[in-house]
Structures are given as structure tokens and as C-alpha cells.
Design a protein around this motif. Structure first.
Motif, short mmCIF file in Angstrom:
data_model
loop_
_atom_site.label_atom_id
_atom_site.label_comp_id
_atom_site.label_asym_id
_atom_site.label_seq_id
_atom_site.Cartn_x
_atom_site.Cartn_y
_atom_site.Cartn_z
N GLU A 115 2.56 -14.22 -0.53
CA GLU A 115 3.52 -14.76 0.07
C GLU A 115 5.04 -14.56 -0.54
O GLU A 115 5.86 -14.68 -0.02
N THR A 116 4.91 -14.19 -1.97
CA THR A 116 6.12 -13.96 -2.80
C THR A 116 6.26 -12.56 -2.98
O THR A 116 7.24 -11.79 -2.39
N TYR A 117 5.44 -11.87 -3.80
CA TYR A 117 5.57 -10.42 -4.16
C TYR A 117 5.52 -9.68 -3.04
O TYR A 117 6.43 -8.70 -2.83
N ILE A 118 4.38 -9.55 -2.28
CA ILE A 118 4.41 -8.58 -1.35
C ILE A 118 5.43 -8.86 -0.10
O ILE A 118 6.14 -7.95 0.54
N ASN A 119 5.77 -10.15 0.35
CA ASN A 119 6.86 -10.50 1.27
C ASN A 119 8.21 -10.12 0.60
O ASN A 119 9.06 -9.61 1.47
N ASP A 120 8.49 -10.29 -0.49
CA ASP A 120 9.94 -9.87 -1.24
C ASP A 120 9.98 -8.35 -0.98
O ASP A 120 10.93 -7.83 -0.68
N ILE A 121 8.87 -7.66 -1.51
CA ILE A 121 9.12 -6.04 -1.33
C ILE A 121 9.25 -5.47 -0.08
O ILE A 121 9.85 -4.67 0.47
N VAL A 122 8.37 -6.02 0.78
CA VAL A 122 8.26 -5.56 2.30
C VAL A 122 9.73 -5.87 2.79
O VAL A 122 10.19 -5.11 3.58
N GLY A 123 10.21 -7.00 2.62
CA GLY A 123 11.40 -7.48 3.25
C GLY A 123 12.76 -6.64 2.49
O GLY A 123 13.50 -6.15 3.32
N ARG A 124 12.63 -6.45 1.16
CA ARG A 124 13.73 -5.90 0.50
C ARG A 124 14.03 -4.43 0.85
O ARG A 124 15.06 -3.83 0.97
N HIS A 125 12.70 -3.75 1.04
CA HIS A 125 12.54 -2.27 1.16
C HIS A 125 12.36 -2.03 2.65
O HIS A 125 12.28 -0.71 3.28
N ARG A 126 12.16 -2.93 3.64
CA ARG A 126 12.03 -2.86 5.21
C ARG A 126 11.02 -1.76 5.24
O ARG A 126 10.91 -0.87 6.10
N ILE A 127 9.78 -2.17 4.42
CA ILE A 127 8.51 -1.50 4.72
C ILE A 127 7.84 -1.67 6.24
O ILE A 127 7.80 -2.91 6.66
N ARG A 128 7.62 -0.76 7.01
CA ARG A 128 7.22 -0.92 8.22
C ARG A 128 5.80 -1.01 8.56
O ARG A 128 5.25 -1.64 9.45
N ASN A 129 5.22 -0.47 7.83
CA ASN A 129 3.65 -0.61 7.55
C ASN A 129 3.13 -1.31 6.48
O ASN A 129 2.68 -0.62 5.40
N LYS A 130 3.11 -2.80 6.68
CA LYS A 130 2.74 -3.67 5.57
C LYS A 130 1.36 -3.34 5.29
O LYS A 130 0.92 -3.41 4.06
N ASP A 131 0.43 -3.21 6.10
CA ASP A 131 -1.18 -2.84 5.76
C ASP A 131 -1.29 -1.68 4.86
O ASP A 131 -2.29 -1.75 3.84
N GLU A 132 -0.66 -0.63 5.19
CA GLU A 132 -0.92 0.49 4.06
C GLU A 132 -0.41 0.34 2.67
O GLU A 132 -0.70 0.74 1.75
N PHE A 133 0.85 -0.42 2.66
CA PHE A 133 1.50 -0.81 1.54
C PHE A 133 0.40 -1.61 0.53
O PHE A 133 0.29 -1.57 -0.60
N GLU A 134 -0.22 -2.81 1.32
CA GLU A 134 -1.23 -3.61 0.80
C GLU A 134 -2.43 -2.94 0.43
O GLU A 134 -3.05 -3.13 -0.79
N GLU A 135 -2.88 -1.92 1.03
CA GLU A 135 -4.09 -1.08 0.75
C GLU A 135 -3.63 -0.38 -0.56
O GLU A 135 -4.71 -0.22 -1.21
N LEU A 136 -2.72 -0.01 -0.70
CA LEU A 136 -2.18 0.89 -2.00
C LEU A 136 -2.29 -0.03 -3.25
O LEU A 136 -2.97 0.44 -4.36
N ILE A 137 -1.86 -1.43 -3.09
CA ILE A 137 -1.79 -2.33 -4.21
C ILE A 137 -3.49 -2.64 -4.32
O ILE A 137 -3.93 -2.63 -5.51
N ASN A 138 -4.53 -2.64 -3.23
CA ASN A 138 -5.82 -2.75 -3.37
C ASN A 138 -6.46 -1.73 -4.31
O ASN A 138 -7.13 -1.65 -5.36
N ILE A 139 -5.82 -0.33 -4.22
CA ILE A 139 -6.58 0.62 -4.55
C ILE A 139 -6.06 0.53 -6.05
O ILE A 139 -6.86 0.97 -7.18
N LEU A 140 -4.76 0.31 -6.48
CA LEU A 140 -4.39 0.15 -7.80
C LEU A 140 -5.11 -0.98 -8.52
O LEU A 140 -5.36 -0.85 -9.93
N SER A 141 -5.24 -1.80 -7.97
CA SER A 141 -5.93 -3.12 -8.59
C SER A 141 -7.41 -2.70 -8.80
O SER A 141 -8.04 -3.48 -10.04
N SER A 142 -8.25 -1.82 -8.13
CA SER A 142 -9.58 -1.45 -8.38
C SER A 142 -9.64 -0.31 -9.59
O SER A 142 -10.67 -0.01 -9.84
N SER A 143 -8.39 0.09 -9.94
CA SER A 143 -8.51 1.21 -10.80
C SER A 143 -7.38 1.03 -12.05
O SER A 143 -6.79 2.18 -12.32
N ILE A 144 -7.37 -0.13 -12.47
CA ILE A 144 -6.34 -0.20 -13.52
C ILE A 144 -6.79 0.80 -14.74
O ILE A 144 -7.95 0.93 -14.91
#
Length: 439
Positions: free
Chosen positions: A215-244
Motif C-alpha cells: 500500500e505504500t511502496y508500490i503505490n508510491d512508485i506506481v503513482g510517482r512514475h505513472r507506471i501503466r502495467n502495475k502487474d509486471e512491475f510487481e512481478e519484477l519485485i518478486n523476481i528480485l526478492s527470490s534472487s537476492i
């Protein structure tokens, strides 16, 4: 591979007594930094990820310090712009005369402003305060709109940034009512955001971290940068989270989307997404450095999460691989000690089974630089035998300069040196002793 079970953490959760939760979490390192910046003629700007304690540092810890050192209370002017009662002061034409009228003598006044990005035309207002000879200005800003690069642009050399991190393990243990082993298990799971540390149950910690990320980080970034495809942005976060801690680059990530997710995303888009996450202090980027060649290698790079609890929340507390998490924690610790941290690369030559000359790359987890100091650090987790010791120290032994070399393991009786002069130290001694690099 070591997986820490949440159930183990549950048993230790009650170790946070009511008294411990009521204690002030000391942030002496950052307080000393603020003190060192007093009266330097610049706007002190405290940055950092959301909920890391910026407001508390300014309005409680620093304000108390000023009072204790004899500053009159009426010479400390504070304003939190995210408070409803202060909504009218977001208008610069209301705020500026309001504060100026409180400056009634030639004594030093301290202006403390929280969430200053909510103040209209805040750059002009702050620059106006700077021109007053008896005013010292300190501000915090939301990383959604007030990033390091924004400070450089808006203040053009008139801002002095203090970047704040979540609690280090040393700070965490200052309020943890238990031994360092149980504390480590908590810290590996839930990280170091102050509110997370003080929440009494695992359920509350998990709920808070998940909600904060979504509710904070993802929404902040999506709103600030006007990301149109929120799902793919979140998927990238998931990939990074699984491969630190894994080497990667935008092209490799784009290929992962294509082969595993069946999605086509441009390299430029992924590059932008990565930059957004770094700008919001969600992740940090570590660049590779050729130690012998003395040059940087732009790609691939490593990405570490600024708080491991947020990372774990993103993957629903699955895949809590302690060895990778420990590496992430060490990286954050080194950054919090003001080191520039790179991933080291050592090129070595040898012969293969056919006698042909081959070159291969050996990795040093961290090359840490601060002024004239440099340290080479390897995160080894466990070293059960001599063969493993030779493997972990191989890259360090190939470095022919005289800078200190260190291997950090999960546990060891006491710090000791190998015959090659490499310091072997436990993660507890390394993190809990601020001077551990110089043992």
C-alpha cells in the motif's frame, strides 16, 4: 540450505516485554551525524526509506538533545506537514510569516520540518530561512517525492543530506529482551524497521510489512512514475526478492520474463523499474569491480533489499534462505557504516584438464572503500572443514595488495586469523561491534 521457520520465531516473540517496547530505540549514530552538521549554513535533509525512523530522529531524539544542551524550547520551531492540524501551513504564504514571527531575538533558532514536500514552493521557503543568520534548518521528506537526486536539483549545493537506514542488528539488540541468537532469528525474518521490531506478535509484524510494501511502496512508485502495467512491475519485485545477491542485468531479467512468465518486456522498461526501486530506497545496486584490473564492470550487477523483512514479506516468508539473507544484512551494515560497497572480481589464469590455458573469475562478496581505507569481505555462512575454508578464501588469497581481508561466518568461537592473515569472525561479533573491521 538453511530455512528459518516462522514457528521458531513465534516462541521468542514474547521476549519483547512491555517495558522494552516502551523504550526509546537509540539512534546515536545518526544523532552524532546531525550534531556534526549543526550551524554549517546548509539545509540538513534527512532521507531514507519510509518508516525507518526519520521523523522520530528529528522530532524526538534531536529535539531532546537540543533541550538537554540548553536550547530554549521557544527557539525550537517544529512542524509536521502530514498532520491535519497543520494543513493550512502547507501554504508558503501562511507558513513563512508564521515562523518568521516566532524569531524574536538574535539567539539561534532551530527549524524542524517533517514531510516538507507537502509544503508548496518549499525550495523558496527553505532558501529564505537559510538567509537568516540565526536559523538552522532540518527537514525530512517522503522518498516518493523527495529523493537524493531531487535534493541535488532543488538545492544546488545548499542541501546537506543525511541518509538513514532501518535498524542495524546492533540497534535492534539494544531493545531486544533476549540473547543474540534468538535476536538474530527475529532479525533475519522481520528485518529492522522500528515499528516492526516493537510489534509484539508475528501476525502483527507480517501484516504490517505486507501492507507497507503493497500500500505504500508500490503505490508510491506506481503513482510517482505513472507506471501503466502495475502487474509486471510487481512481478519484477518478486523476481528480485527470490534472487537476492545474484548477478543479473536488465537483459537477463527481460529473458526471464519471456521464458518463465511468457511476457515480453523491453530492456529499457526493466532498467527504469530498477531505477525506480533504487530511488525509493527499496533496493540497493552493487556494481562489480575488477580488483586486479582496477576498473568497474557495468554489468551484471547485484541487488540487495534495504530491509530484509520487506523482502521476506514480498515472498510471503517463503524461501528464507539464511545464507543469502546474511549476505544482504552484511551489505546493509557496510552501507550504514558509510562505506562504498562493490562486488569484487578477481581474474585468475590456469590450465584445464587438457592442459589448455583458461581464465576464470573469482568473486569477492564485498569490496568496501571509505577514504584511504579498504576491506575485502567474504560472507561464508558456515565453514565445516578445511576444504570449505580453502574454497571461501580462494579469491581473497589471490589479491596481492595489503588491505585487510575478512571472512564472516554464522558462528565461530572467537575472531581468529588464518596463516594467510585472513580474519575469520562470526556474524554476531561483526555486527554487534562497531569496530569489528579493525579487530
Amino acid at each position: 540450505m538453511c530455512i528459518i521457520a516462522i514457528e521458531k520465531s513465534e516462541k521468542n516473540m514474547q521476549k519483547f516485554s512491555v517495558e522494552a517496547r516502551a523504550l526509546e530505540i537509540r539512534r546515536d549514530y545518526y544523532l552524532k551525524k546531525l550534531i556534526s552538521k549543526k550551524h554549517n549554513g546548509l539545509i540538513k535533509v534527512i532521507t531514507g526509506m519510509r518508516r525507518c525512523g526519520k521523523s522520530y530522529l528529528l522530532f524526538t531524539i534531536f529535539r531532546n538533545y537540543l533541550l538537554e544542551t540548553g536550547v530554549p524550547a521557544d527557539h525550537i520551531i517544529d512542524m509536521a506537514f502530514d498532520s491535519y492540524e497543520n494543513k493550512k501551513y502547507r501554504n508558503p504564504d501562511v507558513l513563512y510569516p508564521h515562523i518568521k514571527n516566532q524569531i524574536s531575538d538574535h539567539g539561534m533558532y532551530y527549524i524542524l520540518l517533517d514531510e516538507v514536500q507537502l509544503l508548496g514552493d518549499f525550495e523558496s521557503v527553505l532558501n529564505g530561512f537559510m538567509r537568516m543568520p540565526n536559523v538552522d534548518v532540518y527537514v525530512t521528506g517522503s522518498n516518493a517525492k523527495f529523493l537524493s537526486k531531487d535534493i541535488i536539483t532543488e538545492f544546488r549545493g545548499r542541501g546537506d543530506e543525511l541518509h538513514m537506514s532501518p535498524l542495524s542488528f546492533r540497534e535492534f539488540m539494544s531493545v531486544y529482551d533476549g540473547n543474540k541468537y534468538d535476536g538474530w532469528n527475529e532479525y533475519v525474518l522481520y528485518g529492522g524497521l522500528p515499528l516492526t521490531v516493537l510489534l509484539p506478535t508475528a501476525e502483527q509484524k507480517i501484516e504490517f510489512l505486507k501492507r507497507l510494501f503493497d500500500e505504500t511502496y508500490i503505490n508510491d512508485i506506481v503513482g510517482r512514475h505513472r507506471i501503466r502495467n502495475k502487474d509486471e512491475f510487481e512481478e519484477l519485485i518478486n523476481i528480485l526478492s527470490s534472487s537476492i545477491g545474484s548477478l543479473t542485468n536488465p537483459k537477463k531479467l527481460a529473458d526471464t520474463f519471456k521464458t518463465k512468465k511468457g511476457k515480453k518486456i523491453s530492456v529499457n522498461t526493466i532498467t527504469n523499474y530498477l531505477d525506480y526501486l533504487c530511488d525509493a530506497f527499496v533496493v540497493s545496486r552493487a556494481t562489480r569491480y575488477d580488483i586486479k584490473g582496477k576498473k568497474y564492470i557495468d554489468t551484471p550487477q547485484k541487488y540487495y533489499f534495504s530491509d530484509v523483512g520487506l523482502r521476506n514479506a514480498r515472498i510471503n516468508f517463503r524461501q528464507i534462505e539464511e545464507n543469502h539473507t546474511m549476505e544482504n544484512i552484511l551489505y546493509n551494515e557496510l552501507l550504514s557504516r558509510d562505506f562504498n560497497v562493490d562486488v569484487g572480481l578477481v581474474m585468475v589464469s590456469g590450465k584445464d584438464s587438457d592442459g589448455k590455458l583458461v581464465r576464470k573469475q573469482l568473486e569477492v562478496d564485498f569490496v568496501c572503500n571509505k577514504g584511504s581505507k579498504r576491506y575485502y569481505i567474504q560472507s561464508a555462512f558456515v565453514i565445516p572443514d578445511e576444504a570449505k575454508m580453502q574454497q571461501e578464501s580462494n579469491s581473497l588469497r589471490r589479491i596481492d595488495d595489503s588491505f585487510k581481508k575478512i571472512i564472516v561466518v554464522k558462528d565461530t568461537p572467537a575472531p581468529w586469523y588464518t596463516e594467510e592473515g585472513i580474519l575469520v569472525i562470526s556474524v554476531y561479533d561483526f555486527l554487534l561491534n562497531a569496530d569489528s573491521l579493525d579487530l
